[in-house]
Design a protein around this motif. Structure first.
Motif, PDB file in Angstrom:
ATOM      1  N   ASP A 274       0.842  -1.197   0.000  1.00 53.80           N
ATOM      2  CA  ASP A 274       0.000   0.000   0.000  1.00 53.80           C
ATOM      3  C   ASP A 274       0.881   1.252   0.000  1.00 53.80           C
ATOM      4  OD1 ASP A 274       0.689   0.744   2.672  1.00 53.80           O
ATOM      5  OD2 ASP A 274      -1.002  -0.356   3.504  1.00 53.80           O
ATOM      6  N   VAL A 275       0.261   2.401  -0.076  1.00 53.87           N
ATOM      7  CA  VAL A 275       0.998   3.665  -0.216  1.00 53.87           C
ATOM      8  C   VAL A 275       1.895   3.932   0.991  1.00 53.87           C
ATOM      9  CG1 VAL A 275       0.736   6.167  -0.422  1.00 53.87           C
ATOM     10  CG2 VAL A 275      -0.738   4.656  -1.726  1.00 53.87           C
ATOM     11  N   ILE A 276       1.407   3.650   2.167  1.00 48.20           N
ATOM     12  CA  ILE A 276       2.201   3.874   3.380  1.00 48.20           C
ATOM     13  C   ILE A 276       3.436   2.970   3.375  1.00 48.20           C
ATOM     14  CG2 ILE A 276       2.203   3.778   5.909  1.00 48.20           C
ATOM     15  CD1 ILE A 276       0.416   5.996   4.682  1.00 48.20           C
ATOM     16  N   GLU A 277       3.240   1.717   3.024  1.00 46.44           N
ATOM     17  CA  GLU A 277       4.367   0.780   2.958  1.00 46.44           C
ATOM     18  C   GLU A 277       5.354   1.193   1.873  1.00 46.44           C
ATOM     19  OE1 GLU A 277       1.740  -3.057   4.452  1.00 46.44           O
ATOM     20  OE2 GLU A 277       1.968  -2.656   2.310  1.00 46.44           O
ATOM     21  N   LEU A 278       4.829   1.654   0.738  1.00 51.19           N
ATOM     22  CA  LEU A 278       5.694   2.116  -0.346  1.00 51.19           C
ATOM     23  C   LEU A 278       6.574   3.267   0.133  1.00 51.19           C
ATOM     24  CD1 LEU A 278       6.596   2.039  -3.294  1.00 51.19           C
ATOM     25  CD2 LEU A 278       4.690   3.572  -3.817  1.00 51.19           C
ATOM     26  N   ALA A 279       5.989   4.187   0.869  1.00 53.23           N
ATOM     27  CA  ALA A 279       6.753   5.317   1.404  1.00 53.23           C
ATOM     28  C   ALA A 279       7.847   4.833   2.353  1.00 53.23           C
ATOM     29  CB  ALA A 279       5.826   6.297   2.107  1.00 53.23           C
ATOM     30  N   GLU A 280       7.550   3.812   3.135  1.00 50.29           N
ATOM     31  CA  GLU A 280       8.554   3.265   4.056  1.00 50.29           C
ATOM     32  C   GLU A 280       9.699   2.603   3.287  1.00 50.29           C
ATOM     33  OE1 GLU A 280       6.021   0.731   6.389  1.00 50.29           O
ATOM     34  OE2 GLU A 280       5.643   2.297   7.868  1.00 50.29           O
ATOM     35  N   PHE A 281       9.358   1.820   2.265  1.00 50.21           N
ATOM     36  CA  PHE A 281      10.401   1.195   1.439  1.00 50.21           C
ATOM     37  C   PHE A 281      11.243   2.272   0.751  1.00 50.21           C
ATOM     38  CE2 PHE A 281       7.725  -2.746   1.419  1.00 50.21           C
ATOM     39  CZ  PHE A 281       8.701  -3.636   1.831  1.00 50.21           C
ATOM     40  N   ALA A 282      10.597   3.280   0.208  1.00 51.87           N
ATOM     41  CA  ALA A 282      11.309   4.359  -0.485  1.00 51.87           C
ATOM     42  C   ALA A 282      12.302   5.039   0.456  1.00 51.87           C
ATOM     43  CB  ALA A 282      10.311   5.369  -1.041  1.00 51.87           C
ATOM     44  N   ARG A 283      11.866   5.316   1.663  1.00 50.94           N
ATOM     45  CA  ARG A 283      12.745   5.960   2.645  1.00 50.94           C
ATOM     46  C   ARG A 283      13.963   5.081   2.942  1.00 50.94           C
ATOM     47  NH1 ARG A 283      13.199   5.011   7.781  1.00 50.94           N
ATOM     48  NH2 ARG A 283      11.235   3.879   7.902  1.00 50.94           N
ATOM     49  N   LEU A 284      13.725   3.795   3.152  1.00 49.77           N
ATOM     50  CA  LEU A 284      14.825   2.878   3.455  1.00 49.77           C
ATOM     51  C   LEU A 284      15.814   2.760   2.299  1.00 49.77           C
ATOM     52  CD1 LEU A 284      13.021  -0.069   5.272  1.00 49.77           C
ATOM     53  CD2 LEU A 284      14.563   1.613   6.266  1.00 49.77           C
ATOM     54  N   TYR A 285      15.296   2.808   1.078  1.00 47.73           N
ATOM     55  CA  TYR A 285      16.143   2.629  -0.096  1.00 47.73           C
ATOM     56  C   TYR A 285      16.689   3.943  -0.636  1.00 47.73           C
ATOM     57  CZ  TYR A 285      14.033  -2.037   0.030  1.00 47.73           C
ATOM     58  OH  TYR A 285      13.603  -3.280   0.415  1.00 47.73           O
ATOM     59  N   GLY A 286      16.334   5.052   0.014  1.00 46.11           N
ATOM     60  CA  GLY A 286      16.864   6.349  -0.390  1.00 46.11           C
ATOM     61  C   GLY A 286      16.350   6.834  -1.729  1.00 46.11           C
ATOM     62  N   LYS A 287      15.106   6.508  -2.036  1.00 51.02           N
ATOM     63  CA  LYS A 287      14.497   6.904  -3.308  1.00 51.02           C
ATOM     64  C   LYS A 287      13.200   7.657  -3.035  1.00 51.02           C
ATOM     65  CE  LYS A 287      17.331   4.602  -6.019  1.00 51.02           C
ATOM     66  NZ  LYS A 287      18.249   5.281  -6.895  1.00 51.02           N
ATOM     67  N   PRO A 288      12.818   8.569  -3.934  1.00 50.58           N
ATOM     68  CA  PRO A 288      11.502   9.199  -3.782  1.00 50.58           C
ATOM     69  C   PRO A 288      10.409   8.196  -4.160  1.00 50.58           C
ATOM     70  CG  PRO A 288      12.546   9.942  -5.802  1.00 50.58           C
ATOM     71  CD  PRO A 288      13.556   9.089  -5.079  1.00 50.58           C
ATOM     72  N   VAL A 289       9.237   8.366  -3.607  1.00 48.11           N
ATOM     73  CA  VAL A 289       8.119   7.468  -3.917  1.00 48.11           C
ATOM     74  C   VAL A 289       7.861   7.443  -5.419  1.00 48.11           C
ATOM     75  CG1 VAL A 289       5.641   7.097  -3.604  1.00 48.11           C
ATOM     76  CG2 VAL A 289       7.065   7.693  -1.647  1.00 48.11           C
ATOM     77  N   THR A 290       8.036   8.574  -6.066  1.00 50.37           N
ATOM     78  CA  THR A 290       7.781   8.648  -7.509  1.00 50.37           C
ATOM     79  C   THR A 290       8.698   7.723  -8.311  1.00 50.37           C
ATOM     80  OG1 THR A 290       9.230  10.578  -7.658  1.00 50.37           O
ATOM     81  CG2 THR A 290       6.860  10.987  -7.440  1.00 50.37           C
ATOM     82  N   PHE A 291       9.823   7.335  -7.753  1.00 47.04           N
ATOM     83  CA  PHE A 291      10.727   6.397  -8.419  1.00 47.04           C
ATOM     84  C   PHE A 291      10.028   5.070  -8.705  1.00 47.04           C
ATOM     85  CE2 PHE A 291      13.782   2.910  -8.247  1.00 47.04           C
ATOM     86  CZ  PHE A 291      14.756   3.327  -9.138  1.00 47.04           C
ATOM     87  N   PHE A 292       9.097   4.691  -7.830  1.00 42.95           N
ATOM     88  CA  PHE A 292       8.433   3.398  -7.920  1.00 42.95           C
ATOM     89  C   PHE A 292       7.148   3.430  -8.737  1.00 42.95           C
ATOM     90  CE2 PHE A 292      10.941   3.508  -4.076  1.00 42.95           C
ATOM     91  CZ  PHE A 292      11.653   2.326  -4.157  1.00 42.95           C
ATOM     92  N   VAL A 293       6.746   4.612  -9.159  1.00 42.19           N
ATOM     93  CA  VAL A 293       5.487   4.762  -9.890  1.00 42.19           C
ATOM     94  C   VAL A 293       5.808   5.077 -11.345  1.00 42.19           C
ATOM     95  CG1 VAL A 293       3.316   6.032 -10.023  1.00 42.19           C
ATOM     96  CG2 VAL A 293       4.401   5.648  -7.806  1.00 42.19           C
ATOM     97  N   THR A 294       5.307   4.250 -12.238  1.00 42.88           N
ATOM     98  CA  THR A 294       5.563   4.477 -13.659  1.00 42.88           C
ATOM     99  C   THR A 294       4.378   5.172 -14.301  1.00 42.88           C
ATOM    100  OG1 THR A 294       4.722   2.291 -14.213  1.00 42.88           O
ATOM    101  CG2 THR A 294       7.087   2.486 -13.882  1.00 42.88           C
ATOM    102  N   GLN A 295       4.667   6.050 -15.204  1.00 41.23           N
ATOM    103  CA  GLN A 295       3.630   6.742 -15.964  1.00 41.23           C
ATOM    104  C   GLN A 295       3.396   5.977 -17.259  1.00 41.23           C
ATOM    105  OE1 GLN A 295       1.963   9.634 -15.254  1.00 41.23           O
ATOM    106  NE2 GLN A 295       2.889   9.763 -13.244  1.00 41.23           N
ATOM    107  N   PRO A 296       2.132   5.831 -17.677  1.00 39.50           N
ATOM    108  CA  PRO A 296       1.865   5.120 -18.943  1.00 39.50           C
ATOM    109  C   PRO A 296       2.353   5.901 -20.156  1.00 39.50           C
ATOM    110  CG  PRO A 296      -0.182   5.830 -17.883  1.00 39.50           C
ATOM    111  CD  PRO A 296       0.946   6.246 -17.003  1.00 39.50           C
TER     112      PRO A 296
END
Length: 58
Positions: free
Chosen positions: A36-58
């Motif tokens: 979920d979005v909250i978990e994604l934010a936690e993973f992003a923080r741990l991996y040093g990436k912005p949340v947008t890194f994990f979201v692809t645009q069509p």
């Protein structure tokens, strides 16, 4: 998994930081479990990436 490894973390490290079992991290990485979005934010923080890194645009 590549991002986790690049961050110098094991599944156990990530699980401890998230206060979750290692199996949670494994299932997220394998796609067996949705994140979920909250978990994604936690993973992003741990991996040093912005949340947008994990979201692809069509």
């Amino acid at each position: 998994m590549v991002l986790r490894n690049d961050a110098g973390l094991t599944q156990v490290d990530v699980a401890r930081k998230l206060r979750r079992p290692q199996s949670f991290v494994s299932k997220c990485e394998s796609g067996e479990r949705r994140v979920d979005v909250i978990e994604l934010a936690e993973f992003a923080r741990l991996y040093g990436k912005p949340v947008t890194f994990f979201v692809t645009q069509p």
